[in-house]
Design a protein around this motif. Structure first.
Motif, mmCIF file in Angstrom:
data_model
loop_
_atom_site.group_PDB
_atom_site.id
_atom_site.type_symbol
_atom_site.label_atom_id
_atom_site.label_comp_id
_atom_site.label_asym_id
_atom_site.label_seq_id
_atom_site.Cartn_x
_atom_site.Cartn_y
_atom_site.Cartn_z
ATOM 1 N N VAL A 79 61.704 2.912 12.505
ATOM 2 C CA VAL A 79 60.451 3.472 13.016
ATOM 3 C C VAL A 79 59.270 3.099 12.127
ATOM 4 C CG1 VAL A 79 59.287 5.586 13.761
ATOM 5 C CG2 VAL A 79 61.783 5.414 13.905
ATOM 6 N N GLY A 80 58.152 2.772 12.772
ATOM 7 C CA GLY A 80 56.890 2.604 12.072
ATOM 8 C C GLY A 80 55.902 3.654 12.545
ATOM 9 N N LEU A 81 54.936 3.993 11.698
ATOM 10 C CA LEU A 81 53.914 4.987 12.039
ATOM 11 C C LEU A 81 52.557 4.442 11.624
ATOM 12 C CD1 LEU A 81 53.010 7.818 12.950
ATOM 13 C CD2 LEU A 81 53.536 8.650 10.645
ATOM 14 N N LEU A 82 51.679 4.234 12.604
ATOM 15 C CA LEU A 82 50.323 3.764 12.344
ATOM 16 C C LEU A 82 49.349 4.903 12.574
ATOM 17 C CD1 LEU A 82 48.042 1.745 11.881
ATOM 18 C CD2 LEU A 82 48.292 0.993 14.256
ATOM 19 N N ASP A 83 48.608 5.246 11.539
ATOM 20 C CA ASP A 83 47.565 6.269 11.626
ATOM 21 C C ASP A 83 46.287 5.597 12.113
ATOM 22 O OD1 ASP A 83 45.820 8.339 11.317
ATOM 23 O OD2 ASP A 83 46.302 8.751 9.207
ATOM 24 N N ALA A 84 46.020 5.710 13.409
ATOM 25 C CA ALA A 84 44.841 5.068 13.999
ATOM 26 C C ALA A 84 43.647 6.006 14.071
ATOM 27 C CB ALA A 84 45.180 4.549 15.391
ATOM 28 N N ASP A 85 43.746 7.173 13.462
ATOM 29 C CA ASP A 85 42.616 8.102 13.407
ATOM 30 C C ASP A 85 41.740 7.675 12.232
ATOM 31 O OD1 ASP A 85 40.835 10.164 13.501
ATOM 32 O OD2 ASP A 85 42.342 11.746 13.652
ATOM 33 N N ILE A 86 40.861 6.712 12.465
ATOM 34 C CA ILE A 86 40.097 6.081 11.391
ATOM 35 C C ILE A 86 39.179 7.070 10.687
ATOM 36 C CG2 ILE A 86 38.538 4.194 10.814
ATOM 37 C CD1 ILE A 86 41.184 3.230 11.918
ATOM 38 N N TYR A 87 38.520 7.936 11.450
ATOM 39 C CA TYR A 87 37.576 8.877 10.851
ATOM 40 C C TYR A 87 38.270 10.033 10.118
ATOM 41 C CZ TYR A 87 33.789 6.694 13.534
ATOM 42 O OH TYR A 87 32.870 5.808 14.037
ATOM 43 N N GLY A 88 39.455 10.396 10.566
ATOM 44 C CA GLY A 88 40.150 11.528 9.947
ATOM 45 C C GLY A 88 41.613 11.253 9.697
ATOM 46 N N PRO A 89 41.936 10.248 8.860
ATOM 47 C CA PRO A 89 43.344 9.913 8.618
ATOM 48 C C PRO A 89 44.061 11.022 7.847
ATOM 49 C CG PRO A 89 41.935 8.709 7.104
ATOM 50 C CD PRO A 89 41.016 9.409 8.067
ATOM 51 N N SER A 90 45.173 11.490 8.381
ATOM 52 C CA SER A 90 45.906 12.575 7.726
ATOM 53 C C SER A 90 47.348 12.206 7.408
ATOM 54 C CB SER A 90 45.891 13.821 8.624
ATOM 55 O OG SER A 90 46.375 13.516 9.922
ATOM 56 N N GLN A 91 47.825 11.069 7.898
ATOM 57 C CA GLN A 91 49.226 10.727 7.681
ATOM 58 C C GLN A 91 49.596 10.493 6.211
ATOM 59 O OE1 GLN A 91 51.368 11.371 9.718
ATOM 60 N NE2 GLN A 91 50.326 11.385 11.683
ATOM 61 N N PRO A 92 48.722 9.933 5.367
ATOM 62 C CA PRO A 92 49.116 9.804 3.957
ATOM 63 C C PRO A 92 49.497 11.145 3.331
ATOM 64 C CG PRO A 92 47.246 8.397 4.393
ATOM 65 C CD PRO A 92 47.447 9.225 5.643
ATOM 66 N N ARG A 93 48.718 12.192 3.610
ATOM 67 C CA ARG A 93 49.054 13.516 3.062
ATOM 68 C C ARG A 93 50.311 14.061 3.707
ATOM 69 N NH1 ARG A 93 46.683 18.077 0.725
ATOM 70 N NH2 ARG A 93 45.633 16.537 -0.583
ATOM 71 N N MET A 94 50.423 13.960 5.025
ATOM 72 C CA MET A 94 51.575 14.524 5.718
ATOM 73 C C MET A 94 52.877 13.821 5.356
ATOM 74 S SD MET A 94 50.175 15.348 9.537
ATOM 75 C CE MET A 94 49.047 16.710 9.829
ATOM 76 N N MET A 95 52.792 12.517 5.062
ATOM 77 C CA MET A 95 53.995 11.755 4.722
ATOM 78 C C MET A 95 54.216 11.649 3.218
ATOM 79 S SD MET A 95 55.451 10.885 7.598
ATOM 80 C CE MET A 95 56.477 9.448 7.298
ATOM 81 N N GLY A 96 53.292 12.211 2.424
ATOM 82 C CA GLY A 96 53.481 12.230 0.977
ATOM 83 C C GLY A 96 53.343 10.874 0.317
ATOM 84 N N VAL A 97 52.402 10.047 0.808
ATOM 85 C CA VAL A 97 52.237 8.693 0.284
ATOM 86 C C VAL A 97 50.828 8.532 -0.269
ATOM 87 C CG1 VAL A 97 52.230 6.241 0.860
ATOM 88 C CG2 VAL A 97 53.905 7.742 1.909
#
Length: 354
Positions: free
Chosen positions: A138-156
């Protein structure tokens, strides 16, 4: 003393760090959350080797406290955000002849919503982890450019590398290959771009990221921003999508906007492979009473009305929020919340969508 942030910090003050001092006085304890016996925090701000060496003693000190039922300590890898050299994201899009696939990716699924605040990004990250635990690549692309939250949610936190100044090497967390504009910025740095820059950034993250760096992917989950704007339009017109999932809470106001998202995907000829009702119910941890704070069943009824698949409902659960804030999605563990995401992942696999 009852379990609290203060009692946890007090216990950590007696732990000696290999480099000297304690983790509290050195400000190494970040995003500390203590609720209902669940303790979570991020350990960062020192060399990774020192943090890893101290982690067992830190965990032992916290587990020794009365009332601790669950503990998660996240040690991010790599340098802090906004540091180090790497490729630049954000440019005007380049001409493209029709919708294209993504190299090394078998299926592409967009996760959208008509409005913000319905838990779309939380669903995206947990669904990606649940699919990975089910054996999918699986890959996950955070395309919410103005409000990216995946780095925090994924711990990266590590900034993506680039071997040639153009190709972007994605990161990996919880078995998921990850890319986000948030990994290229400082955490509090705003993105102030007009539409063409947004479209160019999306094109870069789809075309320049080596999504098969860790091996070919069965599916790429794309976490869209809320609404029906430039990113959604560009993605549906320029990328060969297998389908979209629409997330909504059951309340009427959210459903009004969810219908707009559904209409957008219909007009852009992107099949909707399912609807998810998030925050469907809340169970009091003290008495077990179940309440429907935002209503209940509205998304399922809408799916029946439109003849679309209903993938299921997810509860409003404190554990989900704590897990996301700590960088370890709840789907990475066990329990009722994780089971809900696992059930949705199994439905997608059974339907051949992944």
């Amino acid at each position: 003393m009852s379990l609290s942030k203060e009692s946890v910090l007090e216990a950590l003050r007696i732990v000696r760090m290999p480099g000297g001092g304690d983790p509290v006085s050195r400000d190494l304890i970040r995003a500390l959350a203590v609720e209902s016996g669940v303790v979570r925090f991020v350990l960062e701000g020192a060399p990774e080797a020192e943090l890893a060496a101290a982690k067992p003693a830190i965990e032992a000190a916290v587990r020794a406290l009365a009332g601790v039922e669950s503990l998660t300590v996240v040690v991010p890898s790599g340098p802090a955000k906004g540091m180090g050299a790497g490729p630049k994201i954000g440019q005007h899009p380049t001409p493209q002849a029709g919708p294209q696939g993504v190299a090394g990716v078998r299926h592409i699924i967009a996760v959208g919503s008509g409005k913000g605040g319905v838990g779309k990004s939380t669903v995206s990250s947990n669904l990606a982890v649940a699919l990975a635990r089910a054996g999918k690549r699986v890959g996950l692309l955070d395309a919410d450019i103005y409000g990216p939250s995946q780095p925090r949610m994924m711990g990266v936190q590590q900034r993506p590398a680039s071997p040639d100044g153009k190709t972007i090497l994605p990161l990996r967390a919880h078995g998921v290959t990850l890319m986000s504009i948030g990994l290229m910025l400082k955490e509090d740095e705003a993105v102030i771009w007009r539409g063409p820059m947004l479209m160019g950034a999306l094109q870069q993250m789809l075309g320049q990221v080596a999504w098969d760096h860790y091996g070919p992917l069965d599916v790429l989950i794309i976490d869209l921003p809320p609404g029906t704007g430039d990113i959604q339009l560009t993605l549906c017109q320029k990328t060969r999508l297998d389908g979209a999932i629409v997330v909504s809470t059951p309340q009427d106001v959210a459903l009004l906007d969810a219908r707009k998202a559904l209409d957008m995907f219909r007009r852009l000829e992107t099949p909707v492979i399912g609807l998810i009702e998030n925050m469907s119910s809340y169970v009091c941890p003290n008495c077990g009473h179940e309440a429907h704070l935002f209503g209940h069943g509205g998304v399922g009824a809408e799916a029946v009305k439109l003849g679309l698949p209903y993938l299921g409902e997810l509860p409003l659960d404190l554990e989900v929020r704590l897990a996301g804030d700590a960088g370890t999605p709840v789907a990475a563990g066990e329990g009722p919340a994780a089971a809900g995401y696992r059930a949705i992942a199994e439905k997608l696999i059974a339907a051949g969508a992944v």
